[in-house]
Scaffold this active site. Structure first.
Site, PDB file in Angstrom:
ATOM      1  N   ASP A 177      84.879 -11.855 -45.254  1.00 25.51           N
ATOM      2  CA  ASP A 177      83.766 -12.013 -43.972  1.00 25.51           C
ATOM      3  C   ASP A 177      82.612 -11.705 -44.748  1.00 25.51           C
ATOM      4  O   ASP A 177      82.342 -10.404 -45.087  1.00 25.51           O
ATOM      5  CB  ASP A 177      84.401 -11.014 -43.109  1.00 25.51           C
ATOM      6  CG  ASP A 177      83.661 -10.974 -41.939  1.00 25.51           C
ATOM      7  OD1 ASP A 177      82.169 -11.045 -41.897  1.00 25.51           O
ATOM      8  OD2 ASP A 177      83.929 -10.864 -40.727  1.00 25.51           O
ATOM      9  N   HIS A 178      81.865 -12.646 -45.062  1.00 24.05           N
ATOM     10  CA  HIS A 178      80.670 -12.318 -45.847  1.00 24.05           C
ATOM     11  C   HIS A 178      79.647 -11.212 -44.995  1.00 24.05           C
ATOM     12  O   HIS A 178      78.815 -10.788 -45.835  1.00 24.05           O
ATOM     13  CB  HIS A 178      79.838 -13.628 -46.103  1.00 24.05           C
ATOM     14  CG  HIS A 178      78.965 -14.190 -44.934  1.00 24.05           C
ATOM     15  ND1 HIS A 178      79.515 -14.873 -43.721  1.00 24.05           N
ATOM     16  CD2 HIS A 178      77.838 -14.231 -44.557  1.00 24.05           C
ATOM     17  CE1 HIS A 178      78.565 -15.277 -43.074  1.00 24.05           C
ATOM     18  NE2 HIS A 178      77.503 -14.730 -43.506  1.00 24.05           N
ATOM     19  N   HIS A 240      82.948 -11.449 -37.619  1.00 29.81           N
ATOM     20  CA  HIS A 240      81.854 -10.770 -37.902  1.00 29.81           C
ATOM     21  C   HIS A 240      81.521  -9.723 -37.034  1.00 29.81           C
ATOM     22  O   HIS A 240      81.307  -8.408 -37.170  1.00 29.81           O
ATOM     23  CB  HIS A 240      80.488 -11.796 -37.990  1.00 29.81           C
ATOM     24  CG  HIS A 240      80.626 -12.816 -39.006  1.00 29.81           C
ATOM     25  ND1 HIS A 240      81.397 -12.895 -40.084  1.00 29.81           N
ATOM     26  CD2 HIS A 240      80.305 -14.185 -38.715  1.00 29.81           C
ATOM     27  CE1 HIS A 240      81.384 -14.244 -40.945  1.00 29.81           C
ATOM     28  NE2 HIS A 240      80.615 -14.791 -39.798  1.00 29.81           N
TER      29      HIS A 240
HETATM   30  C1  BG6 Z   1      79.071 -18.144 -40.393  1.00 26.71           C
HETATM   31  C2  BG6 Z   1      79.388 -18.997 -39.240  1.00 26.71           C
HETATM   32  O1  BG6 Z   1      80.429 -17.456 -40.758  1.00 26.71           O
HETATM   33  O2  BG6 Z   1      78.040 -17.133 -40.431  1.00 26.71           O
HETATM   34  C3  BG6 Z   1      78.096 -19.601 -39.162  1.00 26.71           C
HETATM   35  O3  BG6 Z   1      80.256 -20.121 -39.500  1.00 26.71           O
HETATM   36  C4  BG6 Z   1      76.752 -18.924 -38.904  1.00 26.71           C
HETATM   37  O4  BG6 Z   1      78.078 -20.481 -38.085  1.00 26.71           O
HETATM   38  C5  BG6 Z   1      76.787 -18.083 -40.402  1.00 26.71           C
HETATM   39  O5  BG6 Z   1      75.635 -19.627 -38.900  1.00 26.71           O
HETATM   40  C6  BG6 Z   1      75.687 -16.802 -40.018  1.00 26.71           C
HETATM   41  O6  BG6 Z   1      75.704 -16.313 -41.294  1.00 26.71           O
HETATM   42  P1  BG6 Z   1      74.220 -15.352 -41.611  1.00 26.71           P
HETATM   43  O7  BG6 Z   1      74.530 -14.806 -42.967  1.00 26.71           O
HETATM   44  O8  BG6 Z   1      73.255 -16.488 -41.815  1.00 26.71           O
HETATM   45  O9  BG6 Z   1      73.842 -14.630 -40.678  1.00 26.71           O
END
Ligand code: BG6
Ligand code: NDP
Length: 490
Positions: A177-178, A240
């Site tokens: 989960d980045h 997230h």
């Molecule tokens: C991803 C989603 O997990 O997170 C995308 O699949 C989204 O739809 C993205 O745009 C948002 O990540 P960040 O790090 O740009 O806020």
């Protein structure tokens, strides 16, 4: 220089968008910092036919450095390529041979990280063959990294987990989960558990409500085929947002280790109220963007069906039925094509029970609530809003902010989420990954909302690009006599 880590990486989906855009550049950052140095090797795989040299050239291009950069050239020399269809069982023997060769060349002690950057439908197949075809039969560690999405509901996630569990134990599975790799998300724990003045007020006696906003300015871009089958609820809330809410809601872990942190996160999720039909209808709203000045409506985007009822926006209220949080709601919202790109958490404290400064003769505006805002992105920092005396004669009060923002130098040195997460996998630290239990509780919660939505036909589109979502998102919070801290046209 950082401590050098030793491992072989096998990237399935090694020619994909994620690999070139995020994974290899993050690995290069680790190389520059010394975490990767002599004792690492990489096998990229996909069905495309490439030579090792062609693959190395592609990886070099993805690094955003000159072709002649000596350090980058040395880095990519550790990369080899194997054309491999993940459904072809026999071919895993070829992969195994290549893995054993690299193991010898770079003295990798049999340590292996299998990174599944593929369509989720392949996760179970690959995990199964890695085990049955002997790629995990080594002296060292075997770890598997799984990209999102982890299922599309509880049942499919459970099936996937059952398939993975046949080959890997829970401690070997790293579900990405980045958001958990973001600097300021990790700071939530530091701020909560490192400060008496924060943690002692961190409960329903002093906190009125908590708001989590993940706002995106872009629309669906080229990802419609995935996104139209997912929607904001599955794409952003199940993973997230639930992770962020959980870090805000959990009790203090016994120690700062993955086992103890996960235990507290699961405990918190167990007290999250799973809504019945009536509660889900009242406490969650969805949206879909229409056309803007120079923007197509979602339904007119490429590869989106013209009658799509997919949600590109979600707002909701979450309630924890436990001693710490009973009566203090967590409001969340996320959407595409909103006013701006940012992520923030606003912790709204209760106002003083008695406002001694606002009486008719004083004509003072009523005291405002204290708010602790955690700015996650793009500008990382905190603001604590306090009430103070206005400078000068008389006794008026005004809200003032105590600010801390990460400066440009530190911001530049902040590791990218994937860099941090790949490093954690090498260390075997699961703190910033989703455990199966967390994933399963999150799906159980989200499935209830989805089930109710699937029965009702929404009035879409219902918000304009550049806004903060549909009016229903404001009504959701206003019904509780509250408002979003971040709002347009204050
Ligand atoms: C991803 C989603 O997990 O997170 C995308 O699949 C989204 O739809 C993205 O745009 C948002 O990540 P960040 O790090 O740009 O806020
Ligand atoms: P891409 O479609 O860009 O890449 C898919 C990769 O899988 C390609 O290398 C493709 O190569 C390979 N592949 C497809 N079928 C097979 C097969 N049968 N055997 C072997 N290899 C195969 O996907 P992304 O890189 O965008 O996404 C990968 C994963 O990461 C997905 O789970 C996605 O949900 C997740 N993710 C991606 C994000 C992103 O920003 N891209 C963000 C968050 C998560 P070939 O066709 O040549 O075989």
């Amino acid at each position: 220089m950082a401590t050098e880590r030793t491992s072989l990486f096998i990237f399935f989906g090694g020619t994909g968008d994620l690999a070139y855009r995020k994974l290899y550049p993050s690995m290069f950052n680790l190389y520059k910092k010394g975490t990767l140095r002599e004792h690492f090797g990489v096998i990229g795989t996909s069905r495309e036919k490439l030579t090792d040299q062609q693959f190395q050239e592609n990886v070099l291009k993805s690094l955003d450095v000159a072709k002649t950069d000596k350090e980058a050239q040395k880095f990519v020399s550790h990369f080899v390529y194997e054309a491999h269809d993940v459904t072809d069982k026999a071919h895993y023997q070829v992969l195994k041979k290549r893995a054993d060769e690299l193991d010898k060349t770079y003295k990798l002690n049999g340590n292996r990280i299998f990174y599944l950057s593929l369509a989720p439908s392949f996760f179970g197949t690959v995990a199964g063959y890695l085990k049955t075809e002997g790629l995990t039969d080594t002296e060292g560690f075997d770890r598997v990294v799984i990209e999102k999405p982890f299922g599309r509901d509880y049942d499919s996630a459970q099936q996937l987990n059952d398939a993975l569990s046949k080959s890997f134990e829970e401690k070997q599975i790293f579900r990405i989960d980045h958001y958990l790799g973001k600097e300021m998300i990790q700071n939530i724990e530091a701020v909560r558990f490192g400060n008496t003045i924060v943690e002692s007020l961190w409960n329903n006696r002093y906190i009125d409500n908590i708001q989590v906003t993940l706002s995106e300015k872009l629309g669906v871009e080229e990802r419609a085929s995935y996104y139209d089958n997912s929607g904001a609820l599955r794409d952003m809330v199940q993973n997230h947002i639930m992770q962020i809410v959980n870090l805000l809601a959990m009790e203090q872990p016994v120690s700062f280790t993955d086992v103890d942190i996960r235990a507290e996160k699961v405990k918190a999720l167990r007290s999250l109220r799973v809504y019945n039909v009536a509660e889900a209808s009242t406490n969650f709203v969805r949206g879909q963007y229409g056309a803007g000045d120079s923007q197509r409506a979602y339904r007119d985007e490429d590869n989106v069906p013209h009658d799509s009822n997919n949600d590109t926006f979600v707002a909701g209220k979450l309630l924890f039925d436990n001693y710490r949080w009973s009566g203090t709601p967590f409001y969340i919202r996320t959407g595409k094509m909103l006013a701006d790109k940012f992520t923030r958490v606003d912790v709204v404290f209760k106002k003083p029970l008695i406002d001694i400064f606002s009486f008719p003769q004083n004509q003072n505006a009523p005291l405002e609530a204290n708010v602790l805002t955690m700015y996650i992105e793009p500008h990382a920092g905190f603001t604590l809003r306090l009430n103070a005396k206005t400078n000068g004669q008389g006794f008026q009060t005004e809200p003032i902010n105590l600010d801390y923002f990460v400066d440009a130098k530190d911001s530049k040195a902040t590791p990218e989420p994937y860099e941090r997460l790949i490093h954690d996998v090498m260390k075997g630290d699961g703190t910033n990954f989703s455990s199966w239990q967390e994933v399963s509780y999150a799906w159980r919660f989200v499935d209830q909302i989805r089930k109710v939505w699937d029965l009702q036909k929404p009035q879409f589109p219902n918000y304009t690009p550049g806004s903060m979502g549909p009016a229903a998102a404001d009504e959701l919070i206003q019904r509780d006599h509250r408002q979003w801290v971040y709002r347009l046209n204050k």
